[in-house]
Scaffold this motif. Sequence first.
Motif, short mmCIF file in Angstrom:
data_model
loop_
_atom_site.label_atom_id
_atom_site.label_comp_id
_atom_site.label_asym_id
_atom_site.label_seq_id
_atom_site.Cartn_x
_atom_site.Cartn_y
_atom_site.Cartn_z
N ASP A 64 0.84 -1.20 0.00
CA ASP A 64 0.00 0.00 0.00
C ASP A 64 0.87 1.25 0.00
N THR A 100 -9.58 -7.67 6.53
CA THR A 100 -9.19 -6.32 6.14
C THR A 100 -8.52 -5.55 7.27
N THR A 107 -9.05 -5.17 0.41
CA THR A 107 -10.38 -4.56 0.30
C THR A 107 -11.41 -5.65 0.16
N HIS A 150 -12.28 -0.41 4.73
CA HIS A 150 -11.71 -1.16 3.60
C HIS A 150 -12.78 -2.04 2.96
#
Length: 330
Positions: A64, A100, A107, A150
């Motif tokens: 991420d 998540t 997601t 998420h």
Amino acid sequence: MAPSNASANESANTTGAKTKDKAPAREWTPAMESDLQRILSVGEECISAAELKNLILSKGRGRDGDGDGPDIRLYDGFEPSGRMHIAQGVYKSINVNKCTAEGTNATFCFWVADWFALMNDKMGGDLDKIIVVGQYLIEVWKAAGMDLSHVEFRWASDEITGQAHVYWPLVLDVARRFNVTRIKKCCQIMGRLEGSLTAAQVLYPLMQCSDVFFLKADVCQLGVDQRKVNMLAREYCDASKKKFKPVILSHHMLYGLKKGQEKMSKSDPDSAIFMEDTKEDVERKISNAFCPTKEDAEREKLEQERESESKSESESESKSESESESKSES
């Protein structure tokens, strides 16, 4: 003859580009192992844990914000079809939060299957009522503590209408890869017997299989009762030469409160504990619930093992039939 400086520079640049394009292999860390074990704890079956581990390495924790590609996408679809019981409310909220958890880089996509509920004749086939129920279910999940930071909710009617040029060619491609017999074996996902199916309900598994690819799902995180259509999605990858198959992470079904019920049923109020039940309702239902003896439990376990073996053999035969038909057509 020695290469010119320009050629040498070009060669060096090309080599550099190749090196840059190929990302270095990531090291498996204790945090990644924790993610893997936490996500695996959601399901009673995972096909396969090795593929899930590779997903975490390629898309999970640490990816991420580094511009290295998308996150891990898990998906589940639900028909807005009435009241929500604790298996769908509390249990699902716990599972989503596990999948998540902060830092996992995952997601969870909920496919609000309003058109599917219509095909399955839920809420009397009234789409307006189905949409209201879908909105109610989302609000219940919020109240149950599902972390929505998420999570995304995508309505089938909106998405399919808006991207019809993508969705329907995909459904047709899935349809042409399998015979009717194979598709009808998946129809139990709707709780329907083979002989009572409408034409719309035969279309249902084709669309559900297509949803996996339309939503770009890496993981199918549905109940074990949806296993057949999830396996169909993996078979489709073989038939269409897709490299990456979706991981199947099937969670256990909470038994109904009455004897012989494999899961809680919305159609039988006393077989399930609903999210809006009163304290008195919950106490009454638990007090009256069926509790098997040790002998009953052992007998049931043996029967489940036999059924599992029978399913595996049946699916293996279906796959062989599909492969034979594909070869004969080519």
